[in-house]
Design a protein around this motif. Structure first.
Motif, PDB file in Angstrom:
ATOM      1  N   TYR A  95      -9.887 -14.409  12.805  1.00 36.94           N
ATOM      2  CA  TYR A  95      -9.014 -13.114  12.782  1.00 36.94           C
ATOM      3  C   TYR A  95     -10.045 -11.928  13.195  1.00 36.94           C
ATOM      4  O   TYR A  95      -9.392 -10.759  12.903  1.00 36.94           O
ATOM      5  N   GLY A  96     -11.194 -11.923  12.336  1.00 35.41           N
ATOM      6  CA  GLY A  96     -11.955 -10.882  12.450  1.00 35.41           C
ATOM      7  C   GLY A  96     -12.325 -10.226  11.227  1.00 35.41           C
ATOM      8  O   GLY A  96     -13.207  -9.029  11.061  1.00 35.41           O
ATOM      9  N   THR A  97     -11.836 -10.459  10.315  1.00 37.61           N
ATOM     10  CA  THR A  97     -11.388 -10.074   9.135  1.00 37.61           C
ATOM     11  C   THR A  97     -11.483 -11.596   8.068  1.00 37.61           C
ATOM     12  O   THR A  97     -10.557 -12.326   8.571  1.00 37.61           O
ATOM     13  N   PRO A  98     -12.157 -11.841   7.140  1.00 38.40           N
ATOM     14  CA  PRO A  98     -11.941 -13.089   6.266  1.00 38.40           C
ATOM     15  C   PRO A  98     -10.898 -12.511   4.990  1.00 38.40           C
ATOM     16  O   PRO A  98     -10.307 -13.114   4.680  1.00 38.40           O
ATOM     17  N   THR A  99      -9.987 -11.286   5.482  1.00 36.37           N
ATOM     18  CA  THR A  99      -8.679 -11.284   4.592  1.00 36.37           C
ATOM     19  C   THR A  99      -8.148 -10.674   5.355  1.00 36.37           C
ATOM     20  O   THR A  99      -7.703  -9.367   4.575  1.00 36.37           O
ATOM     21  N   PRO A 100      -7.157 -11.093   6.065  1.00 29.73           N
ATOM     22  CA  PRO A 100      -6.442 -10.444   6.287  1.00 29.73           C
ATOM     23  C   PRO A 100      -5.019  -9.937   6.816  1.00 29.73           C
ATOM     24  O   PRO A 100      -4.095  -8.978   7.294  1.00 29.73           O
ATOM     25  N   SER A 101      -5.081 -10.355   4.873  1.00 27.98           N
ATOM     26  CA  SER A 101      -3.570 -10.629   4.588  1.00 27.98           C
ATOM     27  C   SER A 101      -4.052 -11.217   3.019  1.00 27.98           C
ATOM     28  O   SER A 101      -4.837 -11.241   2.690  1.00 27.98           O
ATOM     29  N   ALA A 102      -2.899 -10.395   1.830  1.00 31.94           N
ATOM     30  CA  ALA A 102      -2.807 -10.920   0.604  1.00 31.94           C
ATOM     31  C   ALA A 102      -2.880 -13.016   1.012  1.00 31.94           C
ATOM     32  O   ALA A 102      -1.635 -13.159   1.433  1.00 31.94           O
ATOM     33  N   ASP A 103      -3.843 -13.384  -0.123  1.00 35.92           N
ATOM     34  CA  ASP A 103      -3.329 -15.410  -0.373  1.00 35.92           C
ATOM     35  C   ASP A 103      -3.447 -14.982  -1.377  1.00 35.92           C
ATOM     36  O   ASP A 103      -5.182 -14.471  -2.301  1.00 35.92           O
TER      37      ASP A 103
END
Length: 555
Positions: free
Chosen positions: A493-501
Protein backbone atom coordinates in the motif's frame (compact mmCIF):
# COMPACT_ATOMS: atom_id res chain seq x y z
CA UNK A 1 -20.34 -30.96 6.78
CA UNK A 2 -16.86 -29.35 7.11
CA UNK A 3 -15.40 -32.59 8.51
CA UNK A 4 -16.92 -34.66 5.69
CA UNK A 5 -15.32 -32.30 3.13
CA UNK A 6 -11.80 -32.64 4.55
CA UNK A 7 -10.83 -35.79 2.58
CA UNK A 8 -11.96 -34.16 -0.67
CA UNK A 9 -9.99 -31.00 0.14
CA UNK A 10 -6.91 -33.04 0.95
CA UNK A 11 -7.21 -35.03 -2.25
CA UNK A 12 -7.54 -31.84 -4.28
CA UNK A 13 -4.52 -30.30 -2.53
CA UNK A 14 -2.45 -33.41 -3.13
CA UNK A 15 -3.52 -33.47 -6.77
CA UNK A 16 -2.39 -29.89 -7.32
CA UNK A 17 0.80 -30.49 -5.36
CA UNK A 18 1.61 -33.54 -7.42
CA UNK A 19 1.41 -31.48 -10.58
CA UNK A 20 3.47 -28.52 -9.37
CA UNK A 21 5.84 -29.74 -6.66
CA UNK A 22 8.71 -29.18 -9.16
CA UNK A 23 7.31 -26.28 -11.23
CA UNK A 24 9.09 -25.17 -14.40
CA UNK A 25 9.11 -21.47 -15.28
CA UNK A 26 10.21 -19.78 -18.48
CA UNK A 27 12.63 -16.88 -17.86
CA UNK A 28 14.57 -14.60 -20.18
CA UNK A 29 17.59 -16.89 -19.76
CA UNK A 30 15.80 -20.18 -20.13
CA UNK A 31 13.70 -22.59 -18.11
CA UNK A 32 14.19 -23.06 -14.35
CA UNK A 33 12.71 -25.82 -12.21
CA UNK A 34 11.98 -24.98 -8.60
CA UNK A 35 10.69 -26.84 -5.58
CA UNK A 36 7.64 -26.70 -3.32
CA UNK A 37 8.45 -25.95 0.32
CA UNK A 38 6.51 -25.76 3.56
CA UNK A 39 5.79 -22.50 5.38
CA UNK A 40 3.69 -24.06 8.15
CA UNK A 41 0.47 -25.98 8.59
CA UNK A 42 -1.51 -25.95 5.32
CA UNK A 43 1.02 -23.48 3.90
CA UNK A 44 3.29 -24.13 0.94
CA UNK A 45 5.26 -21.91 -1.39
CA UNK A 46 7.47 -22.15 -4.46
CA UNK A 47 11.22 -21.75 -4.24
CA UNK A 48 13.60 -21.04 -7.13
CA UNK A 49 17.24 -20.76 -6.08
CA UNK A 50 20.49 -19.97 -7.83
CA UNK A 51 19.08 -18.25 -10.91
CA UNK A 52 21.89 -16.39 -12.73
CA UNK A 53 20.96 -12.81 -13.63
CA UNK A 54 24.32 -11.73 -15.12
CA UNK A 55 27.33 -13.23 -16.81
CA UNK A 56 30.11 -14.44 -14.48
CA UNK A 57 32.15 -11.28 -13.67
CA UNK A 58 35.49 -12.90 -14.47
CA UNK A 59 38.34 -12.10 -16.82
CA UNK A 60 37.58 -8.90 -18.71
CA UNK A 61 34.30 -8.59 -16.77
CA UNK A 62 36.09 -8.26 -13.43
CA UNK A 63 35.91 -4.56 -12.46
CA UNK A 64 33.35 -4.00 -15.22
CA UNK A 65 29.63 -3.37 -15.46
CA UNK A 66 27.50 -6.51 -15.19
CA UNK A 67 26.34 -8.04 -18.47
CA UNK A 68 22.91 -9.75 -18.64
CA UNK A 69 23.24 -13.51 -18.54
CA UNK A 70 23.36 -15.13 -21.96
CA UNK A 71 21.03 -17.95 -20.98
CA UNK A 72 21.24 -21.74 -21.02
CA UNK A 73 19.74 -24.69 -22.83
CA UNK A 74 17.46 -27.25 -21.26
CA UNK A 75 15.88 -26.94 -17.83
CA UNK A 76 18.08 -25.46 -15.09
CA UNK A 77 17.72 -27.04 -11.66
CA UNK A 78 16.76 -24.27 -9.22
CA UNK A 79 16.66 -26.36 -6.05
CA UNK A 80 20.06 -25.18 -4.73
CA UNK A 81 21.69 -21.82 -4.15
CA UNK A 82 24.46 -20.65 -6.47
CA UNK A 83 27.96 -19.78 -5.32
CA UNK A 84 28.40 -16.96 -2.79
CA UNK A 85 30.53 -14.01 -3.84
CA UNK A 86 34.12 -14.13 -2.53
CA UNK A 87 34.58 -12.70 0.94
CA UNK A 88 37.15 -12.80 3.77
CA UNK A 89 35.20 -15.74 5.20
CA UNK A 90 36.54 -17.93 2.39
CA UNK A 91 33.40 -20.07 2.23
CA UNK A 92 33.86 -23.37 0.38
CA UNK A 93 30.88 -22.57 -1.87
CA UNK A 94 32.23 -19.21 -3.03
CA UNK A 95 33.48 -18.16 -6.44
CA UNK A 96 33.56 -15.18 -8.77
CA UNK A 97 30.69 -16.71 -10.77
CA UNK A 98 28.28 -15.58 -8.06
CA UNK A 99 25.66 -13.26 -9.55
CA UNK A 100 22.61 -15.31 -8.64
CA UNK A 101 19.22 -14.53 -7.17
CA UNK A 102 16.50 -16.53 -5.44
CA UNK A 103 12.73 -16.18 -5.86
CA UNK A 104 10.12 -17.28 -3.34
CA UNK A 105 6.42 -17.08 -4.20
CA UNK A 106 3.22 -18.24 -2.50
CA UNK A 107 1.52 -18.72 -5.88
CA UNK A 108 2.46 -18.75 -9.54
CA UNK A 109 -1.04 -17.61 -10.47
CA UNK A 110 -2.06 -13.94 -10.43
CA UNK A 111 0.14 -11.06 -9.27
CA UNK A 112 1.21 -9.74 -5.89
CA UNK A 113 3.74 -7.24 -4.48
CA UNK A 114 7.43 -8.03 -4.91
CA UNK A 115 10.03 -7.41 -2.19
CA UNK A 116 13.69 -7.50 -3.26
CA UNK A 117 16.10 -7.88 -0.34
CA UNK A 118 19.72 -6.62 -0.37
CA UNK A 119 21.82 -8.35 2.29
CA UNK A 120 24.28 -6.67 4.64
CA UNK A 121 27.83 -7.57 5.59
CA UNK A 122 29.92 -4.37 5.65
CA UNK A 123 30.17 -4.54 1.83
CA UNK A 124 32.60 -7.47 2.21
CA UNK A 125 30.53 -10.44 3.34
CA UNK A 126 27.22 -12.24 3.20
CA UNK A 127 24.91 -13.52 0.48
CA UNK A 128 21.21 -13.69 -0.24
CA UNK A 129 21.06 -17.40 0.59
CA UNK A 130 18.69 -19.12 2.98
CA UNK A 131 21.25 -19.56 5.75
CA UNK A 132 20.17 -16.13 7.00
CA UNK A 133 17.39 -15.06 4.64
CA UNK A 134 14.99 -17.97 4.25
CA UNK A 135 11.79 -16.14 3.28
CA UNK A 136 9.14 -18.65 4.36
CA UNK A 137 7.51 -16.35 6.92
CA UNK A 138 6.69 -13.75 4.26
CA UNK A 139 4.63 -16.23 2.26
CA UNK A 140 1.36 -16.07 4.28
CA UNK A 141 1.40 -12.30 3.69
CA UNK A 142 1.05 -13.00 -0.07
CA UNK A 143 4.17 -11.32 -1.44
CA UNK A 144 6.96 -12.53 -3.71
CA UNK A 145 10.42 -12.21 -2.15
CA UNK A 146 13.63 -12.01 -4.19
CA UNK A 147 17.05 -12.18 -2.51
CA UNK A 148 20.21 -11.39 -4.44
CA UNK A 149 23.97 -11.78 -4.45
CA UNK A 150 26.23 -8.90 -5.48
CA UNK A 151 30.00 -8.54 -5.76
CA UNK A 152 31.75 -7.80 -2.46
CA UNK A 153 34.80 -5.96 -1.20
CA UNK A 154 37.49 -5.12 -3.74
CA UNK A 155 35.66 -7.10 -6.43
CA UNK A 156 32.48 -5.10 -5.84
CA UNK A 157 33.85 -1.62 -5.26
CA UNK A 158 37.39 -1.14 -6.62
CA UNK A 159 37.64 2.23 -8.37
CA UNK A 160 40.55 4.05 -9.98
CA UNK A 161 38.62 7.31 -9.80
CA UNK A 162 38.55 7.63 -13.59
CA UNK A 163 36.95 5.90 -16.54
CA UNK A 164 39.24 2.85 -16.41
CA UNK A 165 37.51 1.31 -13.40
CA UNK A 166 34.65 3.56 -12.35
CA UNK A 167 33.59 1.44 -9.37
CA UNK A 168 30.18 0.76 -7.80
CA UNK A 169 30.07 -2.70 -9.36
CA UNK A 170 27.94 -3.93 -6.44
CA UNK A 171 25.36 -1.19 -6.96
CA UNK A 172 25.27 -1.97 -10.68
CA UNK A 173 24.83 -5.68 -9.86
CA UNK A 174 21.78 -4.77 -7.77
CA UNK A 175 20.46 -2.70 -10.67
CA UNK A 176 20.96 -5.59 -13.09
CA UNK A 177 19.11 -7.89 -10.69
CA UNK A 178 16.24 -5.38 -10.54
CA UNK A 179 16.14 -5.32 -14.33
CA UNK A 180 15.87 -9.11 -14.26
CA UNK A 181 12.96 -8.77 -11.84
CA UNK A 182 11.20 -6.37 -14.22
CA UNK A 183 11.58 -8.84 -17.09
CA UNK A 184 10.76 -12.05 -15.25
CA UNK A 185 8.89 -11.73 -11.97
CA UNK A 186 5.46 -11.83 -13.59
CA UNK A 187 6.07 -15.49 -14.41
CA UNK A 188 6.63 -16.16 -10.70
CA UNK A 189 3.37 -14.52 -9.64
CA UNK A 190 4.86 -11.08 -8.92
CA UNK A 191 3.79 -7.63 -10.06
CA UNK A 192 6.70 -5.79 -11.75
CA UNK A 193 4.86 -2.51 -11.17
CA UNK A 194 4.78 -3.02 -7.40
CA UNK A 195 8.40 -3.63 -6.36
CA UNK A 196 9.82 -2.67 -2.97
CA UNK A 197 13.55 -2.83 -2.31
CA UNK A 198 14.70 -3.36 1.25
CA UNK A 199 17.99 -4.05 2.97
CA UNK A 200 19.77 -3.96 6.31
CA UNK A 201 23.16 -2.52 7.36
CA UNK A 202 25.36 -2.26 4.25
CA UNK A 203 22.34 -3.61 2.37
CA UNK A 204 20.32 -0.72 3.77
CA UNK A 205 22.97 1.72 2.57
CA UNK A 206 22.89 0.12 -0.90
CA UNK A 207 19.11 0.45 -0.98
CA UNK A 208 19.48 4.14 -0.16
CA UNK A 209 22.12 4.52 -2.90
CA UNK A 210 19.69 2.85 -5.31
CA UNK A 211 17.03 5.46 -4.53
CA UNK A 212 19.55 8.19 -5.44
CA UNK A 213 20.93 6.58 -8.60
CA UNK A 214 19.96 7.93 -12.02
CA UNK A 215 20.01 4.35 -13.35
CA UNK A 216 17.06 3.00 -11.38
CA UNK A 217 14.10 4.76 -12.97
CA UNK A 218 11.15 2.41 -13.20
CA UNK A 219 12.82 -0.44 -11.32
CA UNK A 220 11.01 -0.08 -7.97
CA UNK A 221 8.25 1.92 -6.32
CA UNK A 222 9.14 1.83 -2.59
CA UNK A 223 12.20 1.41 -0.37
CA UNK A 224 12.96 0.24 3.18
CA UNK A 225 16.33 1.26 4.66
CA UNK A 226 17.29 -0.59 7.85
CA UNK A 227 20.29 0.47 10.00
CA UNK A 228 22.33 1.99 7.20
CA UNK A 229 22.23 4.84 4.71
CA UNK A 230 24.29 6.58 2.05
CA UNK A 231 25.25 9.29 4.57
CA UNK A 232 26.64 7.03 7.29
CA UNK A 233 30.25 7.59 8.32
CA UNK A 234 31.32 4.28 6.76
CA UNK A 235 29.16 4.13 3.66
CA UNK A 236 31.04 6.16 0.98
CA UNK A 237 34.75 5.99 0.06
CA UNK A 238 36.01 9.49 -0.85
CA UNK A 239 39.55 8.46 -1.95
CA UNK A 240 39.24 5.21 -3.92
CA UNK A 241 42.51 5.69 -5.82
CA UNK A 242 44.46 5.43 -2.57
CA UNK A 243 43.02 1.95 -2.00
CA UNK A 244 43.97 0.83 -5.51
CA UNK A 245 47.51 2.18 -5.16
CA UNK A 246 47.92 0.45 -1.82
CA UNK A 247 46.79 -2.87 -3.24
CA UNK A 248 48.94 -2.55 -6.38
CA UNK A 249 52.03 -1.75 -4.30
CA UNK A 250 51.44 -4.77 -2.07
CA UNK A 251 51.20 -6.99 -5.15
CA UNK A 252 54.33 -5.54 -6.74
CA UNK A 253 52.45 -3.92 -9.63
CA UNK A 254 54.91 -1.18 -10.55
CA UNK A 255 52.92 1.26 -12.63
CA UNK A 256 50.92 4.42 -12.07
CA UNK A 257 48.96 3.98 -15.30
CA UNK A 258 45.47 2.98 -14.23
CA UNK A 259 44.77 0.91 -17.37
CA UNK A 260 47.89 -1.18 -16.80
CA UNK A 261 47.14 -1.40 -13.10
CA UNK A 262 43.61 -2.70 -13.62
CA UNK A 263 44.80 -5.14 -16.30
CA UNK A 264 47.27 -6.59 -13.78
CA UNK A 265 44.64 -6.74 -11.03
CA UNK A 266 42.34 -8.66 -13.38
CA UNK A 267 45.05 -11.31 -13.67
CA UNK A 268 45.53 -11.63 -9.91
CA UNK A 269 43.84 -14.56 -8.12
CA UNK A 270 40.83 -13.21 -6.31
CA UNK A 271 41.87 -14.65 -2.95
CA UNK A 272 45.08 -12.59 -3.15
CA UNK A 273 43.00 -9.46 -3.66
CA UNK A 274 40.69 -10.27 -0.78
CA UNK A 275 43.65 -10.88 1.54
CA UNK A 276 44.67 -7.25 0.98
CA UNK A 277 41.27 -5.65 1.60
CA UNK A 278 42.01 -4.69 5.15
CA UNK A 279 40.24 -5.54 8.37
CA UNK A 280 36.46 -5.30 8.37
CA UNK A 281 35.18 -2.22 10.16
CA UNK A 282 38.51 -0.42 9.94
CA UNK A 283 39.07 2.57 7.72
CA UNK A 284 42.29 4.59 7.87
CA UNK A 285 43.27 2.40 10.83
CA UNK A 286 40.23 3.52 12.86
CA UNK A 287 37.99 0.74 14.24
CA UNK A 288 34.23 0.44 14.79
CA UNK A 289 33.16 1.76 11.37
CA UNK A 290 34.03 5.34 12.36
CA UNK A 291 35.77 6.04 9.05
CA UNK A 292 34.80 5.20 5.44
CA UNK A 293 35.26 1.54 4.60
CA UNK A 294 38.22 0.90 2.29
CA UNK A 295 36.07 -0.56 -0.48
CA UNK A 296 32.70 1.11 -0.67
CA UNK A 297 30.52 3.10 -3.08
CA UNK A 298 32.15 6.11 -4.74
CA UNK A 299 31.14 9.17 -6.69
CA UNK A 300 31.89 8.26 -10.29
CA UNK A 301 33.27 10.46 -13.00
CA UNK A 302 30.49 11.73 -15.23
CA UNK A 303 29.03 9.33 -17.73
CA UNK A 304 25.78 7.69 -18.75
CA UNK A 305 26.66 4.53 -16.80
CA UNK A 306 27.45 6.27 -13.50
CA UNK A 307 25.46 4.74 -10.66
CA UNK A 308 26.31 7.71 -8.42
CA UNK A 309 27.25 10.98 -10.10
CA UNK A 310 27.38 13.28 -7.04
CA UNK A 311 27.74 13.07 -3.28
CA UNK A 312 24.60 11.56 -1.75
CA UNK A 313 23.93 14.62 0.40
CA UNK A 314 24.12 16.86 -2.69
CA UNK A 315 21.60 14.67 -4.50
CA UNK A 316 19.27 14.63 -1.50
CA UNK A 317 19.43 18.34 -0.77
CA UNK A 318 19.02 19.28 -4.44
CA UNK A 319 15.92 17.09 -4.71
CA UNK A 320 17.15 15.76 -8.05
CA UNK A 321 16.24 12.12 -7.51
CA UNK A 322 13.16 10.02 -8.08
CA UNK A 323 11.10 10.13 -4.91
CA UNK A 324 9.51 6.98 -3.51
CA UNK A 325 7.77 6.27 -0.19
CA UNK A 326 10.41 5.34 2.35
CA UNK A 327 10.61 3.36 5.60
CA UNK A 328 13.75 3.71 7.68
CA UNK A 329 15.01 3.03 11.17
CA UNK A 330 17.47 1.35 13.50
CA UNK A 331 17.58 -0.82 16.62
CA UNK A 332 18.05 0.63 20.08
CA UNK A 333 21.50 -0.88 20.76
CA UNK A 334 22.57 -1.17 17.12
CA UNK A 335 26.30 -0.71 17.81
CA UNK A 336 26.51 -3.21 20.69
CA UNK A 337 27.29 -6.01 18.24
CA UNK A 338 30.50 -4.18 17.34
CA UNK A 339 31.49 -2.54 20.63
CA UNK A 340 31.13 -5.77 22.64
CA UNK A 341 33.14 -7.73 20.07
CA UNK A 342 35.81 -5.03 19.83
CA UNK A 343 36.19 -4.92 23.61
CA UNK A 344 36.95 -8.64 23.65
CA UNK A 345 39.11 -8.68 20.53
CA UNK A 346 41.01 -5.49 21.35
CA UNK A 347 41.28 -4.88 25.12
CA UNK A 348 43.12 -1.61 24.42
CA UNK A 349 40.18 -0.06 22.57
CA UNK A 350 39.15 2.26 25.39
CA UNK A 351 42.69 3.49 25.92
CA UNK A 352 42.82 4.28 22.21
CA UNK A 353 39.88 6.68 22.56
CA UNK A 354 41.15 8.11 25.85
CA UNK A 355 44.48 8.99 24.29
CA UNK A 356 43.02 10.32 21.04
CA UNK A 357 39.65 12.02 21.70
CA UNK A 358 39.51 13.21 18.08
CA UNK A 359 38.29 9.71 17.22
CA UNK A 360 34.98 10.76 18.76
CA UNK A 361 34.58 13.58 16.24
CA UNK A 362 32.38 12.50 13.30
CA UNK A 363 34.54 12.11 10.21
CA UNK A 364 31.82 13.59 8.00
CA UNK A 365 31.88 16.85 9.97
CA UNK A 366 35.29 17.61 8.44
CA UNK A 367 36.79 19.08 11.62
CA UNK A 368 40.62 19.19 11.63
CA UNK A 369 42.37 17.09 14.26
CA UNK A 370 44.01 19.25 16.94
CA UNK A 371 41.67 22.16 16.34
CA UNK A 372 39.67 23.93 19.03
CA UNK A 373 36.50 22.63 17.37
CA UNK A 374 37.76 19.05 17.64
CA UNK A 375 38.42 19.51 21.36
CA UNK A 376 35.04 21.12 21.92
CA UNK A 377 33.14 18.34 20.12
CA UNK A 378 35.00 15.43 21.73
CA UNK A 379 34.65 16.96 25.19
CA UNK A 380 30.94 17.61 24.64
CA UNK A 381 30.30 14.00 23.61
CA UNK A 382 32.37 12.63 26.51
CA UNK A 383 30.47 14.81 28.98
CA UNK A 384 27.06 14.00 27.54
CA UNK A 385 27.44 10.22 27.28
CA UNK A 386 29.82 9.25 30.12
CA UNK A 387 30.24 12.40 32.20
CA UNK A 388 33.86 12.83 31.08
CA UNK A 389 35.07 9.73 32.92
CA UNK A 390 37.95 7.82 31.33
CA UNK A 391 36.44 5.20 29.03
CA UNK A 392 36.59 1.63 30.30
CA UNK A 393 34.68 -1.64 30.06
CA UNK A 394 32.43 -0.40 32.87
CA UNK A 395 31.13 2.27 30.48
CA UNK A 396 30.34 -0.10 27.61
CA UNK A 397 26.63 0.82 27.63
CA UNK A 398 27.35 4.54 27.50
CA UNK A 399 29.98 4.08 24.79
CA UNK A 400 27.56 1.92 22.80
CA UNK A 401 24.85 4.60 23.00
CA UNK A 402 27.33 7.08 21.52
CA UNK A 403 28.30 4.65 18.75
CA UNK A 404 24.66 3.82 17.99
CA UNK A 405 23.86 7.51 17.60
CA UNK A 406 26.99 8.11 15.52
CA UNK A 407 26.62 5.11 13.24
CA UNK A 408 22.88 4.64 12.93
CA UNK A 409 20.35 6.84 14.74
CA UNK A 410 21.68 10.28 13.82
CA UNK A 411 22.27 9.58 10.10
CA UNK A 412 18.96 7.68 9.83
CA UNK A 413 17.13 10.66 11.34
CA UNK A 414 18.95 13.14 9.12
CA UNK A 415 18.22 11.08 6.02
CA UNK A 416 14.55 10.71 6.99
CA UNK A 417 14.17 14.41 7.75
CA UNK A 418 15.58 15.39 4.36
CA UNK A 419 13.62 12.84 2.31
CA UNK A 420 10.40 13.84 4.07
CA UNK A 421 10.54 17.13 2.17
CA UNK A 422 9.59 15.25 -0.99
CA UNK A 423 7.94 11.94 -0.03
CA UNK A 424 6.27 10.11 2.83
CA UNK A 425 8.83 8.72 5.27
CA UNK A 426 8.05 6.29 8.09
CA UNK A 427 10.64 6.07 10.90
CA UNK A 428 10.96 3.25 13.45
CA UNK A 429 13.09 2.19 16.38
CA UNK A 430 13.19 -1.57 17.01
CA UNK A 431 13.80 -2.23 20.70
CA UNK A 432 12.25 -5.63 21.36
CA UNK A 433 14.51 -8.02 23.25
CA UNK A 434 13.11 -11.52 23.06
CA UNK A 435 13.49 -15.09 21.89
CA UNK A 436 14.15 -14.17 18.25
CA UNK A 437 16.98 -11.71 18.92
CA UNK A 438 19.14 -14.37 17.36
CA UNK A 439 22.01 -12.16 16.25
CA UNK A 440 22.52 -11.15 19.85
CA UNK A 441 22.26 -14.74 21.04
CA UNK A 442 24.67 -15.93 18.35
CA UNK A 443 27.20 -13.27 19.42
CA UNK A 444 26.91 -14.30 23.08
CA UNK A 445 25.77 -10.83 24.22
CA UNK A 446 23.82 -10.77 27.48
CA UNK A 447 23.33 -7.02 27.94
CA UNK A 448 19.76 -5.75 27.45
CA UNK A 449 18.59 -4.30 24.15
CA UNK A 450 18.35 -5.27 20.49
CA UNK A 451 21.62 -5.37 18.53
CA UNK A 452 22.51 -4.85 14.89
CA UNK A 453 20.65 -7.37 12.75
CA UNK A 454 18.25 -8.59 15.42
CA UNK A 455 15.20 -7.14 13.67
CA UNK A 456 15.99 -9.17 10.53
CA UNK A 457 15.46 -12.34 12.56
CA UNK A 458 11.87 -11.24 13.10
CA UNK A 459 11.21 -11.38 9.35
CA UNK A 460 13.37 -14.12 7.87
CA UNK A 461 14.06 -17.65 9.08
CA UNK A 462 17.83 -17.58 9.76
CA UNK A 463 18.53 -21.32 9.74
CA UNK A 464 22.20 -20.66 10.59
CA UNK A 465 21.10 -19.45 14.05
CA UNK A 466 18.77 -22.33 14.82
CA UNK A 467 15.66 -20.19 14.64
CA UNK A 468 13.18 -23.00 15.22
CA UNK A 469 13.97 -23.80 18.84
CA UNK A 470 11.73 -21.26 20.59
CA UNK A 471 8.49 -22.13 22.38
CA UNK A 472 5.26 -21.77 20.47
CA UNK A 473 3.90 -19.56 23.25
CA UNK A 474 6.73 -17.00 22.94
CA UNK A 475 5.66 -13.36 22.57
CA UNK A 476 8.46 -13.05 20.00
CA UNK A 477 6.18 -14.83 17.52
CA UNK A 478 3.63 -12.04 17.94
CA UNK A 479 6.35 -9.45 17.31
CA UNK A 480 7.41 -11.36 14.20
CA UNK A 481 3.84 -11.34 12.90
CA UNK A 482 3.66 -7.57 13.47
CA UNK A 483 6.97 -6.94 11.70
CA UNK A 484 5.93 -8.99 8.69
CA UNK A 485 2.56 -7.24 8.50
CA UNK A 486 4.12 -3.76 8.72
CA UNK A 487 6.78 -4.50 6.09
CA UNK A 488 4.42 -6.21 3.65
CA UNK A 489 1.69 -3.60 4.13
CA UNK A 490 4.22 -0.99 3.08
CA UNK A 491 5.10 -3.05 0.02
CA UNK A 492 1.42 -3.42 -0.87
CA UNK A 493 0.00 0.00 0.00
CA UNK A 494 2.93 2.40 0.40
CA UNK A 495 2.00 2.83 4.07
CA UNK A 496 2.64 0.28 6.86
CA UNK A 497 -0.77 0.83 8.50
CA UNK A 498 -3.37 1.54 5.81
CA UNK A 499 -6.19 0.91 8.30
CA UNK A 500 -6.79 -0.26 11.85
CA UNK A 501 -5.58 -3.85 12.27
CA UNK A 502 -5.83 -5.84 15.50
CA UNK A 503 -2.59 -7.64 14.62
CA UNK A 504 -0.94 -4.22 14.79
CA UNK A 505 -2.84 -3.23 17.95
CA UNK A 506 -4.86 -0.79 15.81
CA UNK A 507 -1.88 1.60 15.81
CA UNK A 508 -1.62 4.04 12.91
CA UNK A 509 2.00 4.75 11.96
CA UNK A 510 2.24 8.40 10.98
CA UNK A 511 4.92 9.61 8.54
CA UNK A 512 7.42 12.07 9.94
CA UNK A 513 7.24 15.75 9.05
CA UNK A 514 9.73 17.47 6.76
CA UNK A 515 12.42 19.25 8.72
CA UNK A 516 11.83 17.39 11.98
CA UNK A 517 11.54 13.94 13.52
CA UNK A 518 8.09 14.06 15.09
CA UNK A 519 6.76 10.62 14.32
CA UNK A 520 8.58 7.40 15.28
CA UNK A 521 7.11 3.93 15.75
CA UNK A 522 8.69 2.22 18.73
CA UNK A 523 8.62 -1.53 18.10
CA UNK A 524 8.98 -3.16 21.50
CA UNK A 525 6.72 -5.49 23.45
CA UNK A 526 3.97 -3.28 22.05
CA UNK A 527 3.75 -0.91 19.11
CA UNK A 528 3.85 2.69 20.33
CA UNK A 529 3.61 5.75 18.11
CA UNK A 530 5.49 8.68 19.63
CA UNK A 531 7.70 11.65 18.95
CA UNK A 532 11.44 11.06 18.69
CA UNK A 533 12.33 8.65 21.53
CA UNK A 534 15.95 9.85 21.34
CA UNK A 535 15.14 13.55 21.19
CA UNK A 536 17.73 14.57 23.81
CA UNK A 537 20.50 12.58 22.15
CA UNK A 538 19.49 13.72 18.67
CA UNK A 539 19.37 17.36 19.74
CA UNK A 540 22.87 17.04 21.18
CA UNK A 541 24.11 15.97 17.75
CA UNK A 542 22.15 18.67 15.97
CA UNK A 543 23.47 21.42 18.24
CA UNK A 544 27.09 20.33 17.89
CA UNK A 545 26.72 19.92 14.12
CA UNK A 546 25.26 23.40 13.73
CA UNK A 547 28.01 24.91 15.88
CA UNK A 548 31.11 23.09 14.63
CA UNK A 549 30.56 20.93 11.53
CA UNK A 550 32.00 21.92 8.15
CA UNK A 551 30.30 20.75 4.92
CA UNK A 552 28.32 18.13 6.79
CA UNK A 553 28.06 14.65 5.19
CA UNK A 554 30.61 15.63 2.55
CA UNK A 555 33.40 13.19 3.36
Amino acid sequence: MWLRSVPLLVLLALSVLGQTDRPIINTSGGQVQGTTESCGLFCTYYSFKGIPYAQPPVGALRFANPVPHGGWTGVRDASQHGLSCPSPDGLPIEGEDCLFLNVYSPSLIGTRPVMVFVHGGAYVGGSGDGALYDSRYFMPENVVVVTINYRLGVLGFLSTGDGIASGNWAIKDCIEALRWVQSNVLAFGGDPNQVTIFGQSAGGALVHFLTLSPLTTGLFQRAIVQSGSAINSWSLQPNPREQVNRMATALGIATTDTASMVAALRQTPYRDLIALQGETGQGQGVPLFLRPLDFAPVVESTGASAALDRLPIEIIDSGSYRTVPLMTGFVDMDALLFSAEEMIRNPGIFGMFNSNPHLLVPHFWNIPEGSAASTAVSQAFAQYYWQSQPLSAALLTEFTNYLTDHQFAYPQFEMAKRHAARSSVYVYQFKYDGDLNLMKRFAGITMPGAVHGDEVCYMFYPALFGAGDIPGTSHALTVRQRMLRLWTNFARYGTPTPSADSTLQNVIWRPTTSGSIDGVLNIGHDLVMETNPLSSRYNQWLNLAQQYANNIFRV
